[in-house]
Write a protein that holds these residues in place. Structure first.
Motif, PDB file in Angstrom:
ATOM      1  N   SER A   1      36.652 -27.490  54.457  1.00  0.00           N
ATOM      2  CA  SER A   1      36.733 -28.585  55.432  1.00  0.00           C
ATOM      3  C   SER A   1      35.792 -29.724  55.080  1.00  0.00           C
ATOM      4  O   SER A   1      36.022 -30.872  55.423  1.00  0.00           O
ATOM      5  CB  SER A   1      36.408 -28.054  56.829  1.00  0.00           C
ATOM      6  N   ALA A   2      34.691 -29.396  54.357  1.00  0.00           N
ATOM      7  CA  ALA A   2      33.722 -30.417  53.950  1.00  0.00           C
ATOM      8  C   ALA A   2      32.899 -29.840  52.809  1.00  0.00           C
ATOM      9  O   ALA A   2      32.855 -28.625  52.595  1.00  0.00           O
ATOM     10  CB  ALA A   2      32.821 -30.800  55.115  1.00  0.00           C
TER      11      ALA A   2
ATOM     12  N   VAL B   1      38.182 -23.588  36.847  1.00  0.00           N
ATOM     13  CA  VAL B   1      37.031 -23.286  36.004  1.00  0.00           C
ATOM     14  C   VAL B   1      36.234 -24.558  35.715  1.00  0.00           C
ATOM     15  O   VAL B   1      36.794 -25.652  35.623  1.00  0.00           O
ATOM     16  CB  VAL B   1      37.448 -22.614  34.675  1.00  0.00           C
ATOM     17  N   SER B   2      34.913 -24.388  35.566  1.00  0.00           N
ATOM     18  CA  SER B   2      34.015 -25.501  35.253  1.00  0.00           C
ATOM     19  C   SER B   2      33.311 -25.190  33.933  1.00  0.00           C
ATOM     20  O   SER B   2      32.719 -24.116  33.778  1.00  0.00           O
ATOM     21  CB  SER B   2      32.967 -25.678  36.360  1.00  0.00           C
ATOM     22  N   MET B   3      33.375 -26.136  32.994  1.00  0.00           N
ATOM     23  CA  MET B   3      32.807 -25.954  31.666  1.00  0.00           C
ATOM     24  C   MET B   3      31.532 -26.793  31.542  1.00  0.00           C
ATOM     25  O   MET B   3      31.569 -28.020  31.634  1.00  0.00           O
ATOM     26  CB  MET B   3      33.811 -26.378  30.591  1.00  0.00           C
TER      27      MET B   3
ATOM     28  N   LEU C   1      34.461 -25.227  42.003  1.00  0.00           N
ATOM     29  CA  LEU C   1      33.096 -25.591  42.369  1.00  0.00           C
ATOM     30  C   LEU C   1      33.024 -27.029  42.877  1.00  0.00           C
ATOM     31  O   LEU C   1      32.348 -27.327  43.865  1.00  0.00           O
ATOM     32  CB  LEU C   1      32.180 -25.396  41.157  1.00  0.00           C
ATOM     33  N   GLU C   2      33.733 -27.909  42.208  1.00  0.00           N
ATOM     34  CA  GLU C   2      33.678 -29.333  42.556  1.00  0.00           C
ATOM     35  C   GLU C   2      34.289 -29.635  43.925  1.00  0.00           C
ATOM     36  O   GLU C   2      34.039 -30.690  44.502  1.00  0.00           O
ATOM     37  CB  GLU C   2      34.388 -30.153  41.473  1.00  0.00           C
ATOM     38  N   ASP C   3      35.084 -28.710  44.467  1.00  0.00           N
ATOM     39  CA  ASP C   3      35.644 -28.895  45.803  1.00  0.00           C
ATOM     40  C   ASP C   3      34.615 -28.570  46.904  1.00  0.00           C
ATOM     41  O   ASP C   3      34.798 -28.970  48.057  1.00  0.00           O
ATOM     42  CB  ASP C   3      36.868 -27.988  46.012  1.00  0.00           C
ATOM     43  N   TYR C   4      33.555 -27.832  46.536  1.00  0.00           N
ATOM     44  CA  TYR C   4      32.592 -27.380  47.517  1.00  0.00           C
ATOM     45  C   TYR C   4      31.258 -28.109  47.448  1.00  0.00           C
ATOM     46  O   TYR C   4      30.508 -28.125  48.419  1.00  0.00           O
ATOM     47  CB  TYR C   4      32.349 -25.875  47.357  1.00  0.00           C
ATOM     48  N   LEU C   5      30.933 -28.671  46.280  1.00  0.00           N
ATOM     49  CA  LEU C   5      29.644 -29.344  46.121  1.00  0.00           C
ATOM     50  C   LEU C   5      29.832 -30.842  45.940  1.00  0.00           C
ATOM     51  O   LEU C   5      30.756 -31.271  45.254  1.00  0.00           O
ATOM     52  CB  LEU C   5      28.888 -28.775  44.912  1.00  0.00           C
TER      53      LEU C   5
END
Length: 258
Positions: free
Chosen positions: A68-69, A119-121, A254-258
């Motif tokens: 949500s944020a 995935v995050s590289m 990860l980028e969706d949450y931070l």
């Protein structure tokens, strides 16, 4: 010279120039564009059960919930980038992150594309070397690229100018290669100090992201996982995904949450 002859010559020269321009396009860029189009066309259809089974998973991964944020992370101080070891969320999610860029298995690209893995590289320039094309293909199928410094030194204790050169230098490299400046830094070996946080903020880093070894005990909500790339990145990821499912989690970006 007759008008018709002049027109033929101009047309011939134009064809040659256009041909030369077409040949000058980087083959990696062409491949990345083609892969991106394929991914875009497939967006309306999720991976089938047969696809998961082909990659060694007996059941589909649960879809990641839409946050949500963005998570609220502790503030390190004025002019300092915050440090994140684990994402504060109640969602039953973990995050798959990969360091350095030494292993470039083409099957991993296929798996990320077919399973739509988030995935995050975290890339180190001196490790990736001439292998940036592999990560261009990964980006084209949905992976994200983040900063792991130019040369992989232990940052703690280094003077500001040295830390800034390592962090900003890799920001510039990745901007040159991919057209983006990463939001996250993973300090090599997980070591950092206040100078690291100041240099990171000055280089445009939104958060210093550490995480935990994937083999260090049971999974927890919000875990940022790394260190599972041996002996084979693709096989190790499949084994981890089995654990993620067995322990009641799913993978999120990860980028969706931070």
């Amino acid at each position: 010279m007759r008008p018709r002859s002049r027109g033929l010559i101009v047309g011939l020269l134009t064809s040659v120039l256009l041909s030369g321009c077409a040949q000058s396009v980087d083959p990696i860029e062409r491949l990345g564009t083609k892969a991106a189009r394929e991914v875009s066309k497939a967006r309306s259809h999720g991976p089938t059960l047969a696809t998961y089974r082909r990659w060694g998973l007996s059941a589909p991964l649960a879809p990641a919930p839409k946050p949500s944020a963005r998570a609220t992370v502790p503030v390190a101080g004025p002019g300092l980038a915050p440090v994140v070891d684990r994402v504060p969320t109640r969602d039953k999610v973990v995050f798959l992150t990969y360091d350095d860029g030494a292993e470039r298995d083409p099957r991993f690209v296929d798996m990320v594309r077919e399973l739509r893995l988030p995935v995050s590289m975290f890339l180190t320039d001196s490790v990736v070397g001439p292998g940036y094309g592999h990560f261009a293909r990964l980006r084209a199928v949905g992976a994200t690229v983040q900063n792991h410094t130019l040369d992989h030194p232990s940052l703690r204790g280094l003077p500001y100018v040295g830390q800034r050169a390592e962090i900003c230098g890799q920001q510039d490299k990745l901007k040159q290669r991919f057209g983006i400046r990463p939001r996250f830094l993973r300090p090599p070996y997980g070591t950092y100090d206040t100078t690291t946080l100041r240099a990171a903020a000055d280089c445009g880093i939104a958060a210093v992201v550490r995480g935990r070894d994937a083999d260090a005990g049971p999974l927890r909500t919000g875990d940022i996982l790394s260190g599972f790339d041996a002996p084979n990145l693709t096989a190790a990821t499949v084994a981890l995904l089995r654990r993620v499912q067995a322990e009641g989690f799913t993978a999120a970006r990860l980028e969706d949450y931070l």
